[in-house]
Design an enzyme around this catalytic site. Sequence first.
Site, PDB file in Angstrom:
ATOM      1  N   THR A  11       0.115  43.677  41.667  1.00  0.00           N
ATOM      2  CA  THR A  11      -0.773  42.521  41.708  1.00  0.00           C
ATOM      3  C   THR A  11      -1.448  42.587  40.372  1.00  0.00           C
ATOM      4  O   THR A  11      -1.312  43.575  39.651  1.00  0.00           O
ATOM      5  CB  THR A  11      -1.772  42.686  42.895  1.00  0.00           C
ATOM      6  OG1 THR A  11      -1.062  42.537  44.106  1.00  0.00           O
ATOM      7  CG2 THR A  11      -2.940  41.718  42.883  1.00  0.00           C
TER       8      THR A  11
ATOM      9  N   GLY B 214      -4.849  46.402  43.515  1.00  0.00           N
ATOM     10  CA  GLY B 214      -5.017  47.699  44.171  1.00  0.00           C
ATOM     11  C   GLY B 214      -5.056  47.632  45.679  1.00  0.00           C
ATOM     12  O   GLY B 214      -5.563  48.548  46.322  1.00  0.00           O
TER      13      GLY B 214
ATOM     14  N   SER C 215      -7.170  41.023  50.177  1.00  0.00           N
ATOM     15  CA  SER C 215      -8.320  41.815  49.710  1.00  0.00           C
ATOM     16  C   SER C 215      -8.698  41.435  48.278  1.00  0.00           C
ATOM     17  O   SER C 215      -9.586  42.064  47.683  1.00  0.00           O
ATOM     18  CB  SER C 215      -7.978  43.304  49.727  1.00  0.00           C
ATOM     19  OG  SER C 215      -7.668  43.721  51.024  1.00  0.00           O
TER      20      SER C 215
HETATM   21  O1  DON Z   1      -3.645  40.033  48.859  1.00  0.00           O
HETATM   22  C1  DON Z   1      -3.768  41.247  48.928  1.00  0.00           C
HETATM   23  O2  DON Z   1      -4.793  41.791  49.248  1.00  0.00           O
HETATM   24  C2  DON Z   1      -2.577  42.132  48.570  1.00  0.00           C
HETATM   25  N1  DON Z   1      -1.358  41.395  48.696  1.00  0.00           N
HETATM   26  C3  DON Z   1      -2.770  42.688  47.201  1.00  0.00           C
HETATM   27  C4  DON Z   1      -1.730  43.709  46.836  1.00  0.00           C
HETATM   28  C5  DON Z   1      -2.100  44.540  45.680  1.00  0.00           C
HETATM   29  O3  DON Z   1      -3.171  44.489  45.140  1.00  0.00           O
HETATM   30  C6  DON Z   1      -1.114  45.512  45.210  1.00  0.00           C
HETATM   31  N2  DON Z   1      -1.662  46.279  44.093  1.00  0.00           N
HETATM   32  N3  DON Z   1      -1.720  47.212  43.546  1.00  0.00           N
END
Ligand code: DON
Length: 560
Positions: free
Chosen positions: A369, A460, A441
């Site tokens: 992300t 994260g 998140s």
């Molecule tokens: O929307 C979310 O909270 C998750 N899909 C985010 C995933 C994420 O941050 C992966 N990262 N390191």
Amino acid sequence: MGKKAPARRWSFFFFGLLFLAPAHAGKQPPAAAVVSAHPAATRAGVEILQAGGNAFDAAVAVSAALAVVEPYSSGLGGGGFWLLHRASDGHEVMIDGREKAPLAAHRDMYLDARGEPLAGASIDGPLAAGIPGEPAALVHIAGRYGRLPLARSLAPAIRLAREGFRVDEHYRRMAAFRLDALRGSPAAAGLFLLNNEVPPQGYLVRQPDLARTLQALAREGRAGFYEGDIARQLVREVRRYGGIWTLEDLRQYEVKERRPVTGSYRGWRVVSAAPPSSGGVVLLEMLNMLALRDLRAMSKAGKVHYLAEVMRRAYADRARWLGDADFVGMPLKRLLSGAYARELVKGIDMKKATASSRLPSVRPEGHDTTHFSILDGEGNRVAATLSINYPFGSGFVAGNTGVLLNDEMDDFSIKPGVANVYGLVGAEANAIEPGKRMLSSMTPTFIENDDHVAILGTPGGSRIITMVLLGLLEVVDGKDVRTWVRRPRFHHQYLPDVIQLEPGALDEDLKAALMNMGHRLDEKSRPWGNMQAVHWNRRAGKVEAASDPRGGGSAMVLPQ
Ligand code: DON
């Protein structure tokens, strides 16, 4: 995840990350700033500012460039939240480009006949993909808030897709981690692997199909992606490989403008992500609890203990209450009230850890992300966190579209009490329903007072919200922007009932003191997060930006 190549980041770091203006605490910043997880994306934003674009045009350029050069993090096949502040009238809005469950989705779609989770079904391949929101969000931001034509803001990304970018160590680690999923999709393997293996460092990844898809978006706006040839190809390929998308899903996708969650902490105003992200609500709930005690009067161990207890309680509420506001009623007013914070804090024993099993019940997520932060010379701001969820999303590229699809469906609670890839558990509020947005998140955030403006966020997964919290505490403590992004991190997410630690985050005495209070500690082998932050010190007339040393990003500051 992962460490970056330090050389790249520091060269940028010293390259004009600070601009000092003659002391005037003006309404307009003395410099603009762009900070993102990849130097090519930061440069794309700067190019657009220099071409006369505002922060919103630059946000379109940075988002699209990240979609090209960080295929493992975000992209046209994914979604995100763009938090905007318009300086001329103070208008603040969250652009919700979160993915939606397909219309044919149903709550048990990732369970077998015995009601047990089907391994990998919500993570690998097109059945794991929600309907993407990023293309619609870029069109929306450019049309409603930008100054330049969409085609101009997309130009740097189109160029990058055509000319290619070089594979670095981080790319290689992500691709190795998702090798099986990528091999399962011939189009993805053709683009992101070399002879079905992780490509060597320096290998040039060219994406001519993605360049054409971006051009269609530039030319035709949302119809260029959600209708016509590209839409037909997306649906055909998704279905061919076991997915359930229909043309109607794409046609119906809509961006939502949401009112951000706002609150205050020790005289600072905090603006953050609204549902369907849990970020702002959980963040504000934690800040409300923290405001009730004097952290500075606490011992080191007492402070970590209190923070962990606060995190535990806010994440328990996340698990229990939060979901898509278009589908579920949420007691947001109560969760964000001072009275509720006082009630929660009463349950905190300052000498002893509370067992999570004693709190009312369950959910959480995160691996790759991306986040970027922008301030332009007029004072417009953008904090944006974008995702395709897992590294390289579902690993699936649809035919000749060049679009790598997300696996954001895993952010739903696929079964009450069953943890997702980030160890998060969920409940009814976040159950799968057709057309519903999965709980996130992601926590793009502004915090300001009369003298300072901070713009920040990070990837994260489930740890995003606590990283932003720890960053904000540094802001409020008057630390400089490099400290906000660099500070060691710890995290509690209610379940599992442990304090997670970055390697070396706490010294041995502190760890012993926490264990004596009944905490279980889980020291991870790798650091986490990749925070990108901008600081406008209005009092000093100074703009600075910093990119997390854990990642390979870059910050640029442009004197106005
Ligand atoms: O929307 C979310 O909270 C998750 N899909 C985010 C995933 C994420 O941050 C992966 N990262 N390191």
